[in-house]
Structure formats: structure tokens, C-alpha cells
Scaffold this motif. Structure first.
Motif, PDB file in Angstrom:
ATOM      1  N   LYS A 162      37.366   4.887  65.395  1.00  8.56           N
ATOM      2  CA  LYS A 162      37.634   5.218  66.789  1.00  8.56           C
ATOM      3  C   LYS A 162      36.852   6.460  67.221  1.00  8.56           C
ATOM      4  N   GLY A 163      36.639   6.574  68.503  1.00  7.83           N
ATOM      5  CA  GLY A 163      36.018   7.781  69.040  1.00  7.83           C
ATOM      6  C   GLY A 163      34.555   7.584  69.396  1.00  7.83           C
ATOM      7  N   LYS A 164      33.955   8.615  69.929  1.00  9.03           N
ATOM      8  CA  LYS A 164      32.576   8.596  70.427  1.00  9.03           C
ATOM      9  C   LYS A 164      31.623   8.908  69.267  1.00  9.03           C
ATOM     10  N   ILE A 165      31.281   7.857  68.512  1.00 11.60           N
ATOM     11  CA  ILE A 165      30.469   8.019  67.307  1.00 11.60           C
ATOM     12  C   ILE A 165      29.098   7.375  67.462  1.00 11.60           C
ATOM     13  N   ALA A 166      29.086   6.082  67.806  1.00 13.60           N
ATOM     14  CA  ALA A 166      27.818   5.342  67.869  1.00 13.60           C
ATOM     15  C   ALA A 166      27.803   4.405  69.065  1.00 13.60           C
ATOM     16  N   TYR A 167      26.609   3.981  69.420  1.00 21.88           N
ATOM     17  CA  TYR A 167      26.413   2.952  70.440  1.00 21.88           C
ATOM     18  C   TYR A 167      25.035   2.357  70.232  1.00 21.88           C
ATOM     19  N   ASN A 168      24.766   1.246  70.895  1.00 26.88           N
ATOM     20  CA  ASN A 168      23.459   0.606  70.804  1.00 26.88           C
ATOM     21  C   ASN A 168      22.627   1.038  72.006  1.00 26.88           C
ATOM     22  N   TYR A 169      21.549   1.712  71.748  1.00 31.64           N
ATOM     23  CA  TYR A 169      20.684   2.236  72.812  1.00 31.64           C
ATOM     24  C   TYR A 169      20.140   1.119  73.696  1.00 31.64           C
ATOM     25  N   TYR A 170      19.931  -0.072  73.102  1.00 33.19           N
ATOM     26  CA  TYR A 170      19.387  -1.193  73.862  1.00 33.19           C
ATOM     27  C   TYR A 170      20.469  -1.940  74.644  1.00 33.19           C
ATOM     28  N   ARG A 173      27.223  -1.864  73.832  1.00 33.58           N
ATOM     29  CA  ARG A 173      28.366  -2.349  73.058  1.00 33.58           C
ATOM     30  C   ARG A 173      27.975  -3.326  71.947  1.00 33.58           C
ATOM     31  N   LEU A 174      26.688  -3.547  71.763  1.00 26.62           N
ATOM     32  CA  LEU A 174      26.225  -4.482  70.736  1.00 26.62           C
ATOM     33  C   LEU A 174      26.034  -3.744  69.407  1.00 26.62           C
ATOM     34  N   TYR A 175      27.140  -3.418  68.766  1.00 29.33           N
ATOM     35  CA  TYR A 175      27.095  -2.768  67.458  1.00 29.33           C
ATOM     36  C   TYR A 175      28.411  -3.046  66.746  1.00 29.33           C
ATOM     37  N   ASP A 176      28.437  -2.783  65.448  1.00 32.78           N
ATOM     38  CA  ASP A 176      29.623  -3.024  64.630  1.00 32.78           C
ATOM     39  C   ASP A 176      30.401  -1.723  64.488  1.00 32.78           C
ATOM     40  N   PRO A 177      31.601  -1.620  65.069  1.00 29.97           N
ATOM     41  CA  PRO A 177      32.363  -0.378  64.985  1.00 29.97           C
ATOM     42  C   PRO A 177      33.140  -0.212  63.689  1.00 29.97           C
ATOM     43  N   TYR A 202      28.753   2.972  57.229  1.00 33.50           N
ATOM     44  CA  TYR A 202      28.835   2.832  58.681  1.00 33.50           C
ATOM     45  C   TYR A 202      27.414   2.719  59.230  1.00 33.50           C
ATOM     46  N   ALA A 203      27.278   2.011  60.350  1.00 32.03           N
ATOM     47  CA  ALA A 203      25.957   1.780  60.929  1.00 32.03           C
ATOM     48  C   ALA A 203      25.657   2.769  62.047  1.00 32.03           C
ATOM     49  N   THR A 204      24.666   3.618  61.825  1.00 32.04           N
ATOM     50  CA  THR A 204      24.189   4.513  62.877  1.00 32.04           C
ATOM     51  C   THR A 204      22.874   5.160  62.457  1.00 32.04           C
ATOM     52  N   HIS A 205      22.108   5.603  63.438  1.00 29.50           N
ATOM     53  CA  HIS A 205      20.913   6.406  63.158  1.00 29.50           C
ATOM     54  C   HIS A 205      21.300   7.885  63.162  1.00 29.50           C
ATOM     55  N   PRO A 206      21.181   8.594  62.053  1.00 33.58           N
ATOM     56  CA  PRO A 206      21.388  10.054  62.071  1.00 33.58           C
ATOM     57  C   PRO A 206      20.133  10.746  62.615  1.00 33.58           C
ATOM     58  N   GLU A 207      19.998  10.690  63.925  1.00 36.38           N
ATOM     59  CA  GLU A 207      18.786  11.208  64.573  1.00 36.38           C
ATOM     60  C   GLU A 207      19.142  12.098  65.760  1.00 36.38           C
ATOM     61  N   ILE A 208      20.265  12.811  65.646  1.00 39.03           N
ATOM     62  CA  ILE A 208      20.659  13.715  66.727  1.00 39.03           C
ATOM     63  C   ILE A 208      19.595  14.794  66.909  1.00 39.03           C
ATOM     64  N   LEU A 209      19.145  15.352  65.804  1.00 41.80           N
ATOM     65  CA  LEU A 209      18.080  16.353  65.860  1.00 41.80           C
ATOM     66  C   LEU A 209      16.719  15.676  65.982  1.00 41.80           C
ATOM     67  N   GLY A 210      16.442  14.721  65.099  1.00 46.55           N
ATOM     68  CA  GLY A 210      15.181  14.004  65.122  1.00 46.55           C
ATOM     69  C   GLY A 210      13.991  14.911  64.870  1.00 46.55           C
ATOM     70  N   VAL A 247      21.044   0.986  66.977  1.00 49.70           N
ATOM     71  CA  VAL A 247      22.357   1.609  66.868  1.00 49.70           C
ATOM     72  C   VAL A 247      22.173   3.062  66.454  1.00 49.70           C
ATOM     73  N   THR A 248      22.618   3.955  67.304  1.00 49.19           N
ATOM     74  CA  THR A 248      22.356   5.364  67.087  1.00 49.19           C
ATOM     75  C   THR A 248      23.592   6.194  67.386  1.00 49.19           C
ATOM     76  N   ALA A 249      23.507   7.484  67.107  1.00 50.62           N
ATOM     77  CA  ALA A 249      24.624   8.390  67.367  1.00 50.62           C
ATOM     78  C   ALA A 249      24.896   8.474  68.869  1.00 50.62           C
ATOM     79  N   ASP A 250      26.169   8.432  69.226  1.00 55.04           N
ATOM     80  CA  ASP A 250      26.532   8.484  70.636  1.00 55.04           C
ATOM     81  C   ASP A 250      26.620   9.942  71.093  1.00 55.04           C
ATOM     82  N   ASN A 251      25.455  10.507  71.329  1.00 56.77           N
ATOM     83  CA  ASN A 251      25.370  11.902  71.790  1.00 56.77           C
ATOM     84  C   ASN A 251      25.052  11.974  73.284  1.00 56.77           C
ATOM     85  N   ARG A 252      25.434  10.919  74.016  1.00 55.40           N
ATOM     86  CA  ARG A 252      25.169  10.872  75.454  1.00 55.40           C
ATOM     87  C   ARG A 252      26.028  11.894  76.195  1.00 55.40           C
TER      88      ARG A 252
END
Length: 424
Positions: A162-170, A173-177, A202-210, A247-252
Motif C-alpha cells: 500500500k501507499g505511494k511507492i510505484a507507478y507505470n510512467y507509460y 496503473r499498469l503495474y503489479d502492486p 518488488y517491481a520498480t526502477h530505483p532511479e529517483i536520483l538517476g 514501472v518506476t518510483a512514484d516520486n510525482r
């Protein structure tokens, strides 16, 4: 007297056999932060020179053993780790079959280039001395984890995080929570009942800093490790999943921007850690879990000329035990594990979420785990129907091996699942 001696011998042999079949686990960590700043990589393209460190890069190893079966799971803070390097570590690991050593990455975009991505002139920013050092650190971590094994119990669980962790940039909501958690606990001694290790899948890109942040960093994985270890002890490990496309970090942010700083790494890393501990807490303890490991070598065609160029000109590829001049195909290892009631399948790249859902649906368990970017990281893996079909998918099509990669992988993975026992 003879009967009594025979009884005692039989009792001893029975006790020895029971002890030999005991489920055991051990874990170890190595710091692989370079002593000086070297270029970091976010994938294909020219690496970027960082200006500072933020957190430490690590290798984290979990050793599992039951009877004659020994399995090592390794997580590396890097964007990808090729088998050219992984196989060299496997050769230095004692008493474990090489095919039972699973080497995956977190996929942080703020770590040194391990592939030697060449520019158009064939130049690369890879630091071979650093990579050679990492090879030994990986082996040392696994060997220490094996040395530290002790009688263990197991908890496994899969549930929605739960919570604001990941989302699909493209497609948001097309990701596995779902998040999978494997926790091994000491079965005896003063630490009985306490975690030896907690693995988060868990599925996400750890690219907050990049690479734009110009920081050498484990990104959100560093705070995740720290949070878990400070709360329950043991070693924390992160294994990525089917996080391709994109699928990346939800840092929006509400203003349409993004939070790209270390505080956001802490927020998401801490939230992931808290969710992992929430998910695993009510799981029943498995006191005599089964352990199974199978491995298959599969061959994938390389239709992408850009990928062929990487394989041909990368200095890291030349470190392979058996270098090749045929860049039209690659071979890679796929593993299937049963760890108690959990089943794990490895993916040698960044599979799109629909592929992940499909595979999980066919696995013989109610607790499916996918270890993405494990044993190799051959770019994005998308179905032939999606390949070059949408403008949105142009980038991931360009950075994949080709149109048939996912289909060939899926077919081989389903065969491996079919011939393997169910997790129980």
C-alpha cells in the motif's frame, strides 16, 4: 548387548540424517562502494561522472541449505550484472553448484557501469579494476554466508503493498502492486525467532536520483535496507521484479514535477520496508520448509544491431570465459526455486508487467516471486505483439534484444515450471 548396540547405532544414524536434512540459512554483506568516484550508468549511452556519494553500494548474499541442496541468492546495487562477471564469482564460490548461485541486481541508476556500454567510437567508461574487485567481493559474501549458516525457520508471504511507492510512467496503473517477502529466522540459540535475513521482491526502477543527480548511490534501496535492519535485525536484501516499460518510483509531485532527492529515496525506501514487514508479520512459520532449485540454459537471438554493437565492443564482454565472435545470439541461465510455499522464477532482463502477470499466473504456488535482472540483464523484454507497435514503446523496443525475446523466454520458463514440483 548386541541388540542394544545396534539400536544405538540406528538411533545415531537417524539423528545424523535428520540433522543433515535441517533447513539452514546464512547471510552476509560486502561494501562495494568505490574508493574514488567513477562514472555511473543509467543504461545504454554514455556514463556520467558523479560529484558525490549518497549511501553505500553493497552486495547482499543469502545462503539456503537443506540436505544436498544449497542455493545462494545475491543482490547487487547496480543497474545490471552480466554473466561474464557473475560466472567468475561462481568459480570462486566453494561447495555450491554454479547453477545454484543466482546473481541479481537492484537496478539502481546511480552505480558504476558493469556492462562497458560503448559510445559510437567504441569508448567506454567502465572501470575494469573496480569490476574485478567486485567479482571477489561477491564470492566472499556468498562464502561468508555459507560459513554462517545455522538451523532456520521460514516465513513467506505475497500481498499488495500500500501507499505511494510505484507507478507505470507509460500507463500509471499498469503495474503489479504485489510485494513478495521471504524471511528466514534463527531456529535455535540466543537469537531464536529473530531474522537472519529479510528479502523483499518488488517491481520498480530505483532511479529517483538517476544519473542526472550525479550521485553514486543505492537510491531507494539504501534506506530500505537500513529501515528493515534497524527494526528487526538481520540482513535486508532487495530483488527487483518485472518492472519493464516503465514501472518506476512514484516520486510525482502535485505540480507535475518530480522529487529527485535523497529525502524522496528515504520516503519510498522506508515505506517499502514498512510494507514488507507488515506483509510478513502475520505469515505462519514454516519449521521444515522444502528447498528445490532447477536451472536451464536458454538461447536468445540478438536482432537489435545496437545490442550487437555493445556485445562486440564492450571490454567487459571480453572477460567471458569463452569469448565469442557470434553476436547474433546469447545464452543465459534461468532458475526456478521452491522455498517452502514460495516459488521463484528468474528473468534475465526487464520484463514488462503483462509478462510478469502471465508467468505468475502459471506458477505452481499461491506465492509467486519473480527475480528480474537476475543472472543477466538483457534490456527490456516485451511481447512480439507490443514490439514496435506503439510510439510509446519505441524506446523499450530499441533497448531490447529483439521481437522474439519474451516469447522464447516465456516458452522455456513455462516448460521449467511444468517439470518442476509445486511449492508446498
Amino acid at each position: 548387548m548386541t541388540t542394544r548396540i545396534s539400536f544405538l547405532i540406528a538411533l545415531f544414524l537417524f539423528a545424523t540424517q535428520i540433522h543433515a536434512q535441517t533447513f539452514k540459512a546464512g547471510a552476509a554483506v560486502r561494501d562495494i562502494t568505490p574508493g574514488h568516484l567513477i562514472p555511473i550508468s543509467g543504461g545504454m549511452g554514455e556514463p556520467v561522472m558523479p560529484t558525490a556519494y549518497q549511501g553505500k553500494l553493497t552486495v547482499r548474499a543469502l545462503m539456503l541449505e537443506k540436505g544436498d541442496t544449497k542455493v545462494a541468492i545475491v543482490g547487487i546495487d547496480n543497474i545490471g550484472w552480466p554473466a561474464y562477471l557473475g560466472d567468475r564469482s561462481r568459480a570462486l564460490i566453494k561447495d555450491i553448484a554454479p547453477e545454484n548461485v543466482l546473481i541479481g541486481v537492484t537496478h539502481t541508476h546511480s552505480a558504476p557501469d558493469a556492462y562497458g556500454f560503448p559510445d559510437e567510437n567504441g569508448n567506454t567508461g567502465a572501470d575494469l579494476e573496480y569490476l574485478n574487485w567486485c567479482v571477489t567481493q561477491i564470492a566472499d559474501a556468498v562464502n561468508e554466508a555459507a560459513k554462517n549458516t545455522q538451523s532456520a525457520e521460514l516465513k513467506t508471504a505475497v500481498a499488495e503493498a500500500k501507499g505511494k511507492i510505484a507507478y507505470n510512467y507509460y500507463a500509471p496503473r499498469l503495474y503489479d502492486p504485489r510485494m513478495g517477502v521471504i524471511q528466514v529466522l534463527a531456529a535455535t540459540g540466543t537469537n531464536k525467532g529473530k531474522p537472519i535475513a529479510t528479502l523483499v521482491n518488488y517491481a520498480t526502477h530505483p532511479e529517483i536520483l538517476g544519473t542526472k543527480g550525479k550521485m553514486m548511490s543505492p537510491d531507494l534501496c539504501g534506506p530500505l535496507y537500513d529501515r528493515i535492519e534497524s527494526k528487526v535485525g538481520g540482513v535486508a536484501i532487495f530483488m527487483n521484479s518485472a518492472q519493464g516499460g516503465m514501472v518506476t518510483a512514484d516520486n510525482r509531485l502535485e505540480n507535475g514535477g518530480e522529487a529527485n532527492d535523497w529525502n524522496e529515496c528515504i520516503r519510498i525506501g522506508n515505506l517499502m520496508a514498512d510494507e514488507a514487514l507488515r506483509i510478513i508479520d502475520p505469515a505462519p512459520v514454516q519449521q521444515d520448509p522444502q528447498l528445490y532449485c532447477a536451472a536451464e540454459t536458454i538461447e536468445l537471438p540478438v536482432e537489435n544491431e545496437s545490442m550487437q554493437f555493445v556485445f562486440k565492443h564492450s571490454p567487459v564482454a571480453k572477460l567471458a570465459e569463452k569469448p565469442t565472435d557470434d553476436f547474433s545470439k546469447v545464452t543465459t541461465q534461468v532458475n526456478l526455486l521452491n522455498i517452502g510455499t514460495a516459488q521463484v522464477l528468474t528473468i534475465p532482463g526487464e520484463a514488462l508487467p503483462n509478462i510478469g502477470f502471465y508467468l505468475k499466473r502459471h506458477m505452481k504456488t499461491d506465492q509467486p516471486f519473480l527475480f528480474g535482472l537476475t543472472n543477466d540483464a538483457f534490456g527490456y523484454m516485451l511481447t512480439k505483439e507490443d514490439f514496435n507497435s506503439f510510439e510509446r514503446y519505441n524506446y523499450i523496443s530499441r533497448t531490447s534484444l529483439g521481437e522474439m525475446t519474451a516469447e522464447i523466454y516465456e516458452q522455456q520458463a513455462l516448460k521449467l515450471i511444468e517439470k518442476s514440483p509445486a511449492a508446498r
